[in-house]
Write a protein that holds these residues in place. Structure first.
Motif, PDB file in Angstrom:
ATOM      1  N   ALA A  21       0.851  -1.194   0.000  1.00 20.53           N
ATOM      2  CA  ALA A  21       0.000   0.000   0.000  1.00 20.53           C
ATOM      3  C   ALA A  21       0.885   1.241   0.000  1.00 20.53           C
ATOM      4  O   ALA A  21       2.102   1.173   0.200  1.00 20.53           O
ATOM      5  CB  ALA A  21      -0.931   0.003   1.215  1.00 20.53           C
ATOM      6  N   ASN A  22       0.243   2.386  -0.250  1.00 18.71           N
ATOM      7  CA  ASN A  22       0.868   3.704  -0.148  1.00 18.71           C
ATOM      8  C   ASN A  22       1.833   3.985  -1.298  1.00 18.71           C
ATOM      9  O   ASN A  22       1.781   3.341  -2.334  1.00 18.71           O
ATOM     10  CB  ASN A  22       1.503   3.886   1.225  1.00 18.71           C
ATOM     11  CG  ASN A  22       0.439   3.842   2.328  1.00 18.71           C
ATOM     12  OD1 ASN A  22      -0.586   4.504   2.218  1.00 18.71           O
ATOM     13  ND2 ASN A  22       0.672   3.043   3.354  1.00 18.71           N
ATOM     14  N   TRP A  23       2.718   4.951  -1.123  1.00 17.65           N
ATOM     15  CA  TRP A  23       3.504   5.525  -2.215  1.00 17.65           C
ATOM     16  C   TRP A  23       4.751   4.716  -2.509  1.00 17.65           C
ATOM     17  O   TRP A  23       5.425   4.227  -1.615  1.00 17.65           O
ATOM     18  CB  TRP A  23       3.901   6.946  -1.853  1.00 17.65           C
ATOM     19  CG  TRP A  23       4.837   7.592  -2.825  1.00 17.65           C
ATOM     20  CD1 TRP A  23       6.205   7.551  -2.829  1.00 17.65           C
ATOM     21  CD2 TRP A  23       4.466   8.367  -3.963  1.00 17.65           C
ATOM     22  NE1 TRP A  23       6.713   8.257  -3.900  1.00 17.65           N
ATOM     23  CE2 TRP A  23       5.668   8.761  -4.609  1.00 17.65           C
ATOM     24  CE3 TRP A  23       3.246   8.767  -4.515  1.00 17.65           C
ATOM     25  CZ2 TRP A  23       5.674   9.552  -5.761  1.00 17.65           C
ATOM     26  CZ3 TRP A  23       3.251   9.543  -5.661  1.00 17.65           C
ATOM     27  CH2 TRP A  23       4.457   9.925  -6.276  1.00 17.65           C
ATOM     28  N   MET A  24       5.099   4.638  -3.804  1.00 19.93           N
ATOM     29  CA  MET A  24       6.436   4.225  -4.221  1.00 19.93           C
ATOM     30  C   MET A  24       6.839   5.039  -5.442  1.00 19.93           C
ATOM     31  O   MET A  24       6.007   5.441  -6.246  1.00 19.93           O
ATOM     32  CB  MET A  24       6.525   2.724  -4.534  1.00 19.93           C
ATOM     33  CG  MET A  24       5.931   2.291  -5.836  1.00 19.93           C
ATOM     34  SD  MET A  24       7.019   1.245  -6.847  1.00 19.93           S
ATOM     35  CE  MET A  24       7.632   0.067  -5.697  1.00 19.93           C
ATOM     36  N   ASN A  25       8.166   5.292  -5.540  1.00 21.75           N
ATOM     37  CA  ASN A  25       8.680   5.849  -6.790  1.00 21.75           C
ATOM     38  C   ASN A  25       9.975   5.135  -7.174  1.00 21.75           C
ATOM     39  O   ASN A  25       9.947   3.913  -7.333  1.00 21.75           O
ATOM     40  CB  ASN A  25       8.780   7.387  -6.767  1.00 21.75           C
ATOM     41  CG  ASN A  25       9.589   7.979  -5.651  1.00 21.75           C
ATOM     42  OD1 ASN A  25       9.372   7.694  -4.487  1.00 21.75           O
ATOM     43  ND2 ASN A  25      10.526   8.857  -5.996  1.00 21.75           N
ATOM     44  N   ASP A  26      11.082   5.809  -7.313  1.00 16.67           N
ATOM     45  CA  ASP A  26      12.254   5.264  -7.998  1.00 16.67           C
ATOM     46  C   ASP A  26      12.694   3.879  -7.505  1.00 16.67           C
ATOM     47  O   ASP A  26      12.816   3.655  -6.297  1.00 16.67           O
ATOM     48  CB  ASP A  26      13.445   6.189  -7.793  1.00 16.67           C
ATOM     49  CG  ASP A  26      13.211   7.598  -8.300  1.00 16.67           C
ATOM     50  OD1 ASP A  26      12.066   7.934  -8.627  1.00 16.67           O
ATOM     51  OD2 ASP A  26      14.179   8.364  -8.349  1.00 16.67           O
ATOM     52  N   PRO A  27      13.002   2.972  -8.450  1.00 18.51           N
ATOM     53  CA  PRO A  27      13.735   1.756  -8.067  1.00 18.51           C
ATOM     54  C   PRO A  27      15.146   2.137  -7.650  1.00 18.51           C
ATOM     55  O   PRO A  27      15.759   3.046  -8.218  1.00 18.51           O
ATOM     56  CB  PRO A  27      13.736   0.916  -9.351  1.00 18.51           C
ATOM     57  CG  PRO A  27      13.604   1.918 -10.453  1.00 18.51           C
ATOM     58  CD  PRO A  27      12.772   3.032  -9.899  1.00 18.51           C
ATOM     59  N   ASN A  28      15.663   1.466  -6.647  1.00 14.47           N
ATOM     60  CA  ASN A  28      16.998   1.751  -6.121  1.00 14.47           C
ATOM     61  C   ASN A  28      17.758   0.446  -5.900  1.00 14.47           C
ATOM     62  O   ASN A  28      17.172  -0.569  -5.514  1.00 14.47           O
ATOM     63  CB  ASN A  28      16.924   2.467  -4.765  1.00 14.47           C
ATOM     64  CG  ASN A  28      16.318   3.854  -4.838  1.00 14.47           C
ATOM     65  OD1 ASN A  28      15.656   4.291  -3.913  1.00 14.47           O
ATOM     66  ND2 ASN A  28      16.508   4.551  -5.942  1.00 14.47           N
ATOM     67  N   GLY A  29      19.064   0.507  -6.117  1.00 17.47           N
ATOM     68  CA  GLY A  29      19.957  -0.542  -5.677  1.00 17.47           C
ATOM     69  C   GLY A  29      19.637  -1.955  -6.084  1.00 17.47           C
ATOM     70  O   GLY A  29      19.716  -2.857  -5.243  1.00 17.47           O
ATOM     71  N   PRO A  30      19.274  -2.246  -7.344  1.00 12.33           N
ATOM     72  CA  PRO A  30      19.153  -3.651  -7.719  1.00 12.33           C
ATOM     73  C   PRO A  30      20.481  -4.360  -7.479  1.00 12.33           C
ATOM     74  O   PRO A  30      21.546  -3.848  -7.854  1.00 12.33           O
ATOM     75  CB  PRO A  30      18.775  -3.606  -9.203  1.00 12.33           C
ATOM     76  CG  PRO A  30      19.189  -2.248  -9.681  1.00 12.33           C
ATOM     77  CD  PRO A  30      19.081  -1.347  -8.498  1.00 12.33           C
ATOM     78  N   HIS A  43       9.817   4.927  -0.981  1.00  9.93           N
ATOM     79  CA  HIS A  43       8.531   4.501  -0.442  1.00  9.93           C
ATOM     80  C   HIS A  43       8.119   5.393   0.728  1.00  9.93           C
ATOM     81  O   HIS A  43       8.919   5.636   1.637  1.00  9.93           O
ATOM     82  CB  HIS A  43       8.658   3.043   0.018  1.00  9.93           C
ATOM     83  CG  HIS A  43       7.482   2.480   0.732  1.00  9.93           C
ATOM     84  ND1 HIS A  43       6.180   2.658   0.307  1.00  9.93           N
ATOM     85  CD2 HIS A  43       7.398   1.724   1.856  1.00  9.93           C
ATOM     86  CE1 HIS A  43       5.353   2.026   1.121  1.00  9.93           C
ATOM     87  NE2 HIS A  43       6.070   1.458   2.077  1.00  9.93           N
ATOM     88  N   ASN A  44       6.880   5.879   0.669  1.00 13.02           N
ATOM     89  CA  ASN A  44       6.260   6.518   1.830  1.00 13.02           C
ATOM     90  C   ASN A  44       5.317   5.495   2.452  1.00 13.02           C
ATOM     91  O   ASN A  44       4.294   5.157   1.848  1.00 13.02           O
ATOM     92  CB  ASN A  44       5.486   7.766   1.408  1.00 13.02           C
ATOM     93  CG  ASN A  44       4.742   8.412   2.566  1.00 13.02           C
ATOM     94  OD1 ASN A  44       4.847   7.974   3.718  1.00 13.02           O
ATOM     95  ND2 ASN A  44       3.973   9.457   2.277  1.00 13.02           N
ATOM     96  N   PRO A  45       5.623   4.971   3.632  1.00 11.38           N
ATOM     97  CA  PRO A  45       4.790   3.914   4.208  1.00 11.38           C
ATOM     98  C   PRO A  45       3.477   4.402   4.798  1.00 11.38           C
ATOM     99  O   PRO A  45       2.660   3.581   5.226  1.00 11.38           O
ATOM    100  CB  PRO A  45       5.685   3.330   5.303  1.00 11.38           C
ATOM    101  CG  PRO A  45       6.576   4.459   5.715  1.00 11.38           C
ATOM    102  CD  PRO A  45       6.813   5.262   4.465  1.00 11.38           C
TER     103      PRO A  45
END
Length: 469
Positions: A21-30, A43-45
């Motif tokens: 649930a809630n916010w996600m944006n940029d993928p990071n650190g694969p 992520h904003n939890p």
């Protein structure tokens, strides 16, 4: 705010990486560690809005089935990341997985510090964030007004890092640092900036900052630099191919070649993040697909944002990108495929993988509105074009609704792969072009497959099983 379970929300992606649930944006650190792939994300939890940015964490044994692990990094009260843990990467520092990321304080004004966090367990679920940044801000003397998103890579046996930047005169750039010692960084110059003619052709001239710089080597020896284009707000993404040139008195410089242009032709793709997957010798790339529906609908759903499927990135002989879905995605296909011939309608599931091969002009329809308007993909081998028409599904973002045209070389046969997961649609035109779009199914829309054309083959698979709700 009400939250709708992804299992009951027809527009909720169930197979791609996103938090419950809630916010996600940029993928990071694969990052690949042991027998698992790890992928982090902003992520904003607490709400489906872009603030209070943490790092979320998911992992997978196979790039297809993902487990969410909750929060990895969180803002540190009175620390260099007190206002957010922004984009970055994860590296193996002498056997210690280490996150390298942008931290911002409450007075950041677009300038971040470069922060480190070290893992405390093999599952990469416990992290210790270091209280002092390794770089407190941009180098002096360059009038830098945007500074963020570290990306670490190796070249000539040494470790270097890129930073996305913009300057007071409106010139975007990528800066480079020597970080062989991850705890002792040295500014090593400008890798590439917007005054370079080849970069200007590939990236365009509108952006005043280049975010999320990503750099990878291809099996053929090319290097590819990808960036997110920023003009005060996110614009789009682009790439340029070329060579890395070793400098005697500083860090490497990027010698841009003739290959370059949009990284993705869709309107809902941003913030690329790449993993140089050394075991099979390939580069894997993810992007963030933002929402293009009104904020009140996002708030009602209780979630915002999703990551794309992983893509294998390479180059053709002319320097242009070769892009295909990661082959592991076929693990999600149902055991029994479905086929479609020109003529009858066939119901479509909420998530599917569709392969279309046409030897003459053909059209596949994927969704039908009560007005009779259709969401269509038209293949024209003779002209080498794939056209996605979704004009009947309005969007809240101010970027128009005109059909998207993906160019491919003209020929006798044209193959298209369509990955749909809820509202996320990823279109691959051969291995030449991709488009990421969000299409939100309305309650009275009818999801059905219709095929028209004289010489076209269509095979599809429902995706099973989904990630846990």
């Amino acid at each position: 705010m009400s939250s709708v379970s992804r299992s009951t929300d027809a527009n909720s992606p169930r197979f791609r990486v996103r938090p419950p649930a809630n916010w996600m944006n940029d993928p990071n650190g694969p990052f690949r560690w042991g027998d698992r792939y790890h992928l982090f994300y902003q992520h904003n939890p607490d709400a489906p809005v872009h603030t209070n940015v943490h790092w979320g964490h998911a992992s997978s044994p196979d790039l297809a089935h993902w487990d969410d692990h909750g929060i990895a990094l969180r803002p540190t009260p009175d620390g260099p990341d007190e206002a957010g843990c922004w984009s970055g990467c994860v590296v193996d520092d002498g056997g210690v997985p280490t996150a390298v990321y942008s931290g911002i304080d409450h007075d950041h004004q677009g300038l971040s510090a470069i922060c480190l966090a070290v893992t405390e367990d093999d599952g990469l679920q416990k992290w210790k964030q270091l209280p002092v940044p390794v770089v407190a801000g941009p180098p002096p003397g360059l009038d830098v007004t945007m500074f963020r998103d570290p990306f670490v890579f190796r070249f000539t046996g040494r470790r270097w890092a890129l930073m996305g930047a913009g300057h007071a005169d409106g010139t975007p750039s990528v800066l480079v640092y020597d970080c062989e010692d991850l705890y002792d960084w040295r500014f090593a110059g400008v890798l590439l900036d917007g005054r370079d003619p080849a970069a200007a052709r590939a990236f365009g001239k509108r952006a005043i900052g280049w975010e999320c710089p990503q750099l990878w080597a291809t099996p053929g020896g090319d290097w590819v630099l990808a960036v997110a284009l920023w003009d005060g707000d996110p614009l789009s993404t682009a790439y340029v191919t070329g060579r890395l040139v070793e400098q005697a008195d500083g860090g490497p410089r990027f010698a841009a070649g003739t290959g370059g242009g949009p990284l993705d032709l869709g309107r809902d793709f941003y913030a690329p993040s790449v993993l140089q997957d050394t075991e099979p010798g390939r580069a894997l790339l993810w992007g963030w697909s933002w929402e293009s529906r009104p904020p009140e609908e996002v708030d009602r759903a209780g979630w915002s944002g999703v990551l794309t499927a992983p893509r294998v990135m390479d180059t053709h002989e002319d320097g242009t990108l070769r892009v295909v879905p990661a082959p592991e995605l076929e693990l999600l296909r149902a055991a029994v495929p479905f086929t479609a011939a020109p003529g009858p309608h066939r119901p479509l599931p909420l998530a599917y993988d569709l392969l279309v091969t046409a030897r003459s002009a053909a059209t596949v329809s994927l969704l039908r509105a009560t007005s009779g308007a259709e969401l269509t993909v038209r293949l024209d081998p003779a002209s080498g074009t794939v056209t996605l028409d979704r004009t009947a599904w309005p969007r809240s973002r101010p970027d128009g609704t005109a059909p998207l045209v993906l160019p491919t070389p003209p020929g006798e046969t044209l193959t298209v792969r369509i990955l749909v997961d809820g509202s996320l649609l990823e279109l691959f035109a051969g291995d030449r072009a991709t488009a990421t779009e969000r299409v939100y199914r309305r309650d009275d829309d009818i999801a059905e497959l219709t095929v028209t054309g004289m010489d076209v083959e269509v095979t599809g698979w429902e995706l099973v099983p989904p990630n846990p709700a």
